[in-house]
Design a protein around this motif. Structure first.
Motif, PDB file in Angstrom:
ATOM      1  N   LEU A   1       0.838  -1.198   0.000  1.00  0.00           N
ATOM      2  CA  LEU A   1       0.000   0.000   0.000  1.00  0.00           C
ATOM      3  C   LEU A   1       0.874   1.249   0.000  1.00  0.00           C
ATOM      4  N   ASN A   2       0.438   2.265  -0.702  1.00  0.00           N
ATOM      5  CA  ASN A   2       1.067   3.576  -0.659  1.00  0.00           C
ATOM      6  C   ASN A   2       0.330   4.368   0.414  1.00  0.00           C
ATOM      7  N   PHE A   3       0.991   4.632   1.539  1.00  0.00           N
ATOM      8  CA  PHE A   3       0.307   5.323   2.627  1.00  0.00           C
ATOM      9  C   PHE A   3       1.243   6.277   3.352  1.00  0.00           C
ATOM     10  N   ARG A   4       0.618   7.177   4.099  1.00  0.00           N
ATOM     11  CA  ARG A   4       1.322   8.116   4.968  1.00  0.00           C
ATOM     12  C   ARG A   4       0.785   7.918   6.375  1.00  0.00           C
ATOM     13  N   TRP A   5       1.679   7.996   7.354  1.00  0.00           N
ATOM     14  CA  TRP A   5       1.307   7.847   8.760  1.00  0.00           C
ATOM     15  C   TRP A   5       0.820   9.161   9.335  1.00  0.00           C
ATOM     16  N   VAL A   6      -0.057   9.067  10.303  1.00  0.00           N
ATOM     17  CA  VAL A   6      -0.355  10.182  11.200  1.00  0.00           C
ATOM     18  C   VAL A   6       0.294   9.796  12.518  1.00  0.00           C
TER      19      VAL A   6
ATOM     20  N   PRO B   1      16.067  10.695  16.354  1.00  0.00           N
ATOM     21  CA  PRO B   1      17.154  10.608  15.366  1.00  0.00           C
ATOM     22  C   PRO B   1      16.843   9.536  14.318  1.00  0.00           C
ATOM     23  N   TYR B   2      17.221   9.789  13.100  1.00  0.00           N
ATOM     24  CA  TYR B   2      17.054   8.904  11.946  1.00  0.00           C
ATOM     25  C   TYR B   2      15.588   8.726  11.550  1.00  0.00           C
ATOM     26  N   ILE B   3      14.737   8.330  12.482  1.00  0.00           N
ATOM     27  CA  ILE B   3      13.336   8.052  12.153  1.00  0.00           C
ATOM     28  C   ILE B   3      12.603   9.345  11.802  1.00  0.00           C
ATOM     29  N   GLY B   4      12.777  10.379  12.609  1.00  0.00           N
ATOM     30  CA  GLY B   4      12.087  11.647  12.380  1.00  0.00           C
ATOM     31  C   GLY B   4      12.321  12.232  11.002  1.00  0.00           C
ATOM     32  N   PRO B   5      13.580  12.373  10.587  1.00  0.00           N
ATOM     33  CA  PRO B   5      13.819  12.907   9.243  1.00  0.00           C
ATOM     34  C   PRO B   5      13.220  12.034   8.132  1.00  0.00           C
ATOM     35  N   LEU B   6      13.248  10.719   8.314  1.00  0.00           N
ATOM     36  CA  LEU B   6      12.654   9.826   7.312  1.00  0.00           C
ATOM     37  C   LEU B   6      11.143  10.048   7.204  1.00  0.00           C
TER      38      LEU B   6
ATOM     39  N   ILE C   1       2.374  12.741   8.519  1.00  0.00           N
ATOM     40  CA  ILE C   1       1.680  13.873   9.132  1.00  0.00           C
ATOM     41  C   ILE C   1       1.959  13.915  10.630  1.00  0.00           C
ATOM     42  N   ALA C   2       2.621  14.975  11.082  1.00  0.00           N
ATOM     43  CA  ALA C   2       2.937  15.156  12.500  1.00  0.00           C
ATOM     44  C   ALA C   2       1.831  15.967  13.156  1.00  0.00           C
TER      45      ALA C   2
END
Length: 177
Positions: A24-29, A38-43, A50-51
């Motif tokens: 699936l092509n998706f974006r997280w909330v 670190p690392y995860i945030g920039p990705l 969506i933050a």
């Protein structure tokens, strides 16, 4: 090829990785604090996730609706943990209305997904339990038409009941094996 609001139960940080096994092509909330890791945030930022600020409920919902509809318009789905946070007990908590309100506003189906086994995937320290079995079960989508005809609360409660029952079935089947 279809856009959904994905409703998935939340047990651990490994849930995020597990969902990527689906095509699936998706974006997280996600809460904004995750974007500071670190690392995860920039990705997450590069990916377009969506933050939200969970302390500002109305502002968070406005942002989810605005950004969610934008990504849905581009053909992506939006993945949300309707419990709002990880379960400490491993049982599914009460759902919040955000995912269901977004689906109604955007006119897309809700795709419920039940996840089990991620709480025992991560161990204390840097170690992983590689023998762990994760189960990811995709349930029948709730159509946009059904969401439009019913109240958000009714849809949310039905999805919650179905997901709780499915989680119980998954765990019962694991015990039998």
């Amino acid at each position: 090829s279809k856009s959904y609001v994905i409703a998935i139960n939340h047990n651990s940080m490994a849930d995020i990785l597990a969902l990527y096994f689906l095509p699936l092509n998706f974006r997280w909330v996600s809460k904004r604090e995750v974007f500071r890791m670190p690392y995860i945030g920039p990705l997450l930022s590069i990916h377009g996730d969506i933050a939200i600020d969970r302390k500002d409920g109305a502002g968070a919902m406005r942002k989810v609706t605005e950004k969610g509809k934008m990504w849905i318009g581009r053909g992506a789905s939006i993945a949300m943990f309707p419990e709002g946070t990880r379960s400490k007990s491993g049982e599914m908590g009460r759902f919040k209305q955000g995912a269901f309100a977004l689906a109604k506003e955007a006119g897309v189906p809700v795709l419920p997904i039940v996840l089990d086994g991620t709480t025992t995937m991560l161990r204390k320290g840097p170690w992983m339990n590689w023998r762990n079995r994760i189960t990811l079960k995709v349930l029948k989508p709730i159509s946009a038409e059904e969401i439009e005809e019913r109240s958000i609360k009714e849809v949310m409660e039905d999805v919650h009941t179905n997901m709780v029952n499915t989680l119980a079935e998954i765990r019962a089947n694991k015990k039998q094996k």
